[in-house]
Structure formats: C-alpha cells, structure tokens
Scaffold this motif. Structure first.
Motif, PDB file in Angstrom:
ATOM      1  N   TRP A  80      34.042  79.047  54.453  1.00 36.98           N
ATOM      2  CA  TRP A  80      33.606  78.207  53.332  1.00 36.98           C
ATOM      3  C   TRP A  80      32.977  78.992  52.193  1.00 36.98           C
ATOM      4  O   TRP A  80      32.746  78.455  51.114  1.00 36.98           O
ATOM      5  N   MET A  81      32.695  80.285  52.409  1.00 34.97           N
ATOM      6  CA  MET A  81      32.145  81.143  51.372  1.00 34.97           C
ATOM      7  C   MET A  81      33.235  81.926  50.636  1.00 34.97           C
ATOM      8  O   MET A  81      32.931  82.824  49.847  1.00 34.97           O
ATOM      9  N   LEU A  82      34.503  81.611  50.898  1.00 36.47           N
ATOM     10  CA  LEU A  82      35.621  82.296  50.262  1.00 36.47           C
ATOM     11  C   LEU A  82      36.553  81.282  49.611  1.00 36.47           C
ATOM     12  O   LEU A  82      36.777  80.192  50.151  1.00 36.47           O
ATOM     13  N   THR A  83      37.105  81.650  48.458  1.00 37.16           N
ATOM     14  CA  THR A  83      38.113  80.801  47.822  1.00 37.16           C
ATOM     15  C   THR A  83      39.453  80.986  48.526  1.00 37.16           C
ATOM     16  O   THR A  83      39.667  81.970  49.258  1.00 37.16           O
ATOM     17  N   ASP A  84      40.374  80.065  48.281  1.00 36.98           N
ATOM     18  CA  ASP A  84      41.721  80.214  48.839  1.00 36.98           C
ATOM     19  C   ASP A  84      42.352  81.530  48.393  1.00 36.98           C
ATOM     20  O   ASP A  84      43.013  82.216  49.179  1.00 36.98           O
ATOM     21  N   ALA A  85      42.149  81.876  47.130  1.00 34.75           N
ATOM     22  CA  ALA A  85      42.737  83.117  46.608  1.00 34.75           C
ATOM     23  C   ALA A  85      42.149  84.338  47.308  1.00 34.75           C
ATOM     24  O   ALA A  85      42.874  85.304  47.610  1.00 34.75           O
ATOM     25  N   GLU A  86      40.856  84.318  47.572  1.00 36.89           N
ATOM     26  CA  GLU A  86      40.223  85.446  48.259  1.00 36.89           C
ATOM     27  C   GLU A  86      40.728  85.578  49.693  1.00 36.89           C
ATOM     28  O   GLU A  86      41.005  86.685  50.173  1.00 36.89           O
ATOM     29  N   ILE A  87      40.836  84.446  50.390  1.00 34.70           N
ATOM     30  CA  ILE A  87      41.355  84.485  51.760  1.00 34.70           C
ATOM     31  C   ILE A  87      42.788  84.994  51.771  1.00 34.70           C
ATOM     32  O   ILE A  87      43.151  85.852  52.596  1.00 34.70           O
ATOM     33  N   THR A  88      43.603  84.506  50.855  1.00 37.72           N
ATOM     34  CA  THR A  88      44.996  84.926  50.786  1.00 37.72           C
ATOM     35  C   THR A  88      45.106  86.426  50.531  1.00 37.72           C
ATOM     36  O   THR A  88      45.924  87.122  51.157  1.00 37.72           O
ATOM     37  N   GLU A  89      44.260  86.944  49.649  1.00 42.58           N
ATOM     38  CA  GLU A  89      44.283  88.385  49.375  1.00 42.58           C
ATOM     39  C   GLU A  89      43.908  89.184  50.613  1.00 42.58           C
ATOM     40  O   GLU A  89      44.518  90.222  50.912  1.00 42.58           O
ATOM     41  N   MET A  90      42.912  88.708  51.355  1.00 43.51           N
ATOM     42  CA  MET A  90      42.496  89.407  52.569  1.00 43.51           C
ATOM     43  C   MET A  90      43.589  89.335  53.636  1.00 43.51           C
ATOM     44  O   MET A  90      43.853  90.328  54.339  1.00 43.51           O
ATOM     45  N   VAL A  91      44.225  88.187  53.769  1.00 42.70           N
ATOM     46  CA  VAL A  91      45.320  88.033  54.732  1.00 42.70           C
ATOM     47  C   VAL A  91      46.454  89.001  54.398  1.00 42.70           C
ATOM     48  O   VAL A  91      47.006  89.671  55.286  1.00 42.70           O
ATOM     49  N   GLU A  92      46.807  89.087  53.124  1.00 41.43           N
ATOM     50  CA  GLU A  92      47.915  89.964  52.718  1.00 41.43           C
ATOM     51  C   GLU A  92      47.563  91.434  52.925  1.00 41.43           C
ATOM     52  O   GLU A  92      48.392  92.215  53.403  1.00 41.43           O
ATOM     53  N   SER A  93      46.337  91.820  52.577  1.00 47.12           N
ATOM     54  CA  SER A  93      45.937  93.230  52.698  1.00 47.12           C
ATOM     55  C   SER A  93      45.902  93.682  54.154  1.00 47.12           C
ATOM     56  O   SER A  93      46.338  94.788  54.481  1.00 47.12           O
ATOM     57  N   THR A  94      45.364  92.836  55.034  1.00 48.20           N
ATOM     58  CA  THR A  94      45.323  93.203  56.452  1.00 48.20           C
ATOM     59  C   THR A  94      46.707  93.108  57.082  1.00 48.20           C
ATOM     60  O   THR A  94      47.069  93.924  57.937  1.00 48.20           O
ATOM     61  N   GLY A  95      47.486  92.112  56.640  1.00 44.22           N
ATOM     62  CA  GLY A  95      48.831  91.958  57.180  1.00 44.22           C
ATOM     63  C   GLY A  95      49.721  93.147  56.895  1.00 44.22           C
ATOM     64  O   GLY A  95      50.527  93.553  57.735  1.00 44.22           O
TER      65      GLY A  95
END
Length: 322
Positions: A80-95
């Motif tokens: 809840w402390m992250l925006t959708d865009a921030e989560i998506t960026e983290m998912v892509e970078s780790t993926g």
C-alpha cells in the motif's frame, strides 16, 4: 565460488587453534539438517528493506559490482506504500534478473490506532487488528499478484491462513509464495511446524535462536527458513557472520538475509528518507559480500541453490475444509 565437493570446509581459526592445543570438538553429524531446497542447494540469499524502485536499482547495481548473487529481494513498508507504476517497475527489474520480489501485505498493528502496541508489552505487535486490517492485507495481496508479484510477506497468522486458502481457491496465483515476517517469527519447533501448516513457504526466525534451536526445528520441519545474518537494531542488532557456515549446516534450507545494524528504521518509507534508504540499501549488499567471502574462505560456499530458484518444495499443510 569454492567447490565444496573438492574443498573440505573448516571452522574459523581452526588450524591456528589446533596448533595451540585449543581445538574444538568435531561437529556432530546428528546436528546437521537433512533438508535442502528443491532442485538442489542448501542456501539462498535475500536483500531486505528494499523500499522502492530507486532502492532496488541501487541494490542491483551494487550486487553486480560486488558479484553478490541474489535469490530474493524483499520490502518492508508494504504494498500500500507503492504505486502501481512503482510495483510494475520493481517486478520488471527483478524479473529480468530472475530474482524473486517479496512485498509486505497491508495494515499492521504497530501503525494503526491501537494503543496496546505502544505499551511496554507491545500488545499484539504487527498483527492485523480486526476484520478490516485482514481485508486490507488481502486487498494488497490481490493487487500485488495482479501486477506480477510472486511473493508476499505476512505478519499475522490469520492473514497467512487466509492467503493460503486464497491461493488454493485460485483467488491469487497457486505459485505465490508466502513468507512469515521476522517480527512474528517462531522460537520453537512446535510453533515453526504450525506456521508451515498454515501456509508458510519460508519462515523468518528471530536471529537470537541458538544453533541447537535450529537443529530442533529441522527435526520437525523442512520448510525454508529465513534468518538475518546481521539483524536491524529493532530486531536485536545481532551480527552472526562468523557462524554462517554452521547456520547453514544446522538450518538448511536457509535464506541468508543481509540486514544492517546501527541504522535508523525506515518503515514506512517515503521520499523524506531517500538518502538514508539508498545508502543503507547499498551497504546491505556489501554486508552480503562480506558474509559470502567468509563462506568462501572456510570452503563452505559450494551448496548455494541455483539462481532463479524460488519455490519451497513439498510442505505440510492443514486440511482446508469445504
């Protein structure tokens, strides 16, 4: 890394102490864990407290520079402390690097209006207070997994069981892994086995457990264990780098978590804490390098699980009634 199959592991100071007549008793084979990760390996690595895309970028850059292998990166402030865009960026970078990303779920008692957590007894701690707090955790879990997050961090037994049921029911993906927070970590084998049966895929135990405690746990459960090799101050500030080889021998399958003592808390994170968060993220990777160097010097670094592996294997669960 050293090939453990061709290099005998040694304990710190062993040769010098033996020469001085101060050798320690040989390790008891009965103390060793009989478990490992599926696909091979007895230990994985985790960089915790990675609070957003910018901190993640720092961690990935420093890990590349210092050649620190990473299996999992976790965050503590919450979905809840992250925006959708921030989560998506983290998912892509780790993926892109085949690293598991683990985000914390929902409201917790230490942040809401309950006064008991601010007493000397700390009340119910981080646990989710009331139906609405559980609902917030479930909301976070659904949102995060829809954005591609594959690992969720929980700090409440009821939330754990609820998310396990949601996973079985197909509400969240079946291959979502559930990780128990160190802040409610079990301290005995009976409790550890209960967490496994409630749906935990890895369980963060407190870093003050003794080596014998780890052996006791491993006699009843093979669920992956997480342990801070260096714990944050609010979890005791323990630094156990010289014990890493023995922690693996006793506690495998084990995630080595590289925390940081003598650093202020950063939860819940915001940009007002940017410089501290980036600096501590970088230093956690360096602490990982120090621990891995110790393993290599002791010839005990050859049992790392393959990079990209994340699943826990077959675990024991309570039956879900229809």
């Amino acid at each position: 890394m050293t090939d453990a199959s061709t290099t005998a592991a040694r304990r710190p100071g062993e040769q010098a102490l033996t020469a001085l007549g101060l050798s320690a008793p040989a390790p008891d084979p009965a103390d060793a864990s009989a478990h490992s990760f599926p696909g091979g390996g007895r230990w994985r690595t985790e960089i915790p407290s990675c609070e957003g895309p910018e901190a993640l970028a720092v961690v990935l850059k420093e890990a590349s520079r210092l050649d620190v292998p990473i299996h999992r990166i976790s965050q503590g402030s919450g979905v809840w402390m992250l925006t959708d865009a921030e989560i998506t960026e983290m998912v892509e970078s780790t993926g892109e690097r085949d690293i598991e990303l683990c985000l914390f779920t929902g409201p917790r008692g230490t942040w809401d209006i309950g006064g008991s957590t601010r007493t000397d007894s700390r009340g119910a701690g981080l646990r989710a207070r009331g139906h609405d707090a559980v609902a917030g955790c479930v909301e976070d879990a659904v949102r995060a997994t829809e954005l591609g997050v594959k690992c969720l961090l929980v700090a409440d037994e009821g939330v754990l069981w609820t998310l396990h049921r949601a996973r079985v029911a197909g509400i969240i993906p079946a291959d979502t892994t559930l990780k128990v927070s160190a802040l409610i970590g079990p301290v005995n084998p009976a409790a550890y086995a209960v967490y496994e049966r409630l749906g935990a895929d890895s369980v963060n135990v407190p870093s003050d457990l003794t080596l014998d405690h780890l052996t006791e746990i491993r006699r009843v459960s093979g669920a992956p264990m997480d342990m801070y090799i260096e714990a944050p101050d609010d979890l005791g500030g323990y630094v156990r780098m010289y014990e890493v080889a023995e922690l693996i021998r006793r506690g495998a399958p084990l995630y080595l978590k590289f925390g940081l003592s003598k650093a202020p808390g950063i939860y819940p994170y915001g940009h007002h804490m940017r410089e501290l968060t980036l600096a501590t993220a970088k230093e956690r990777v360096r602490r990982g390098r120090l621990a891995l160097d110790l393993l290599a010097r002791h010839g005990a670094d050859g049992d790392m699980a393959p990079l990209g592996s994340r699943l826990p294997g077959d675990l024991q669960r309570f039956e879900i009634s229809s």
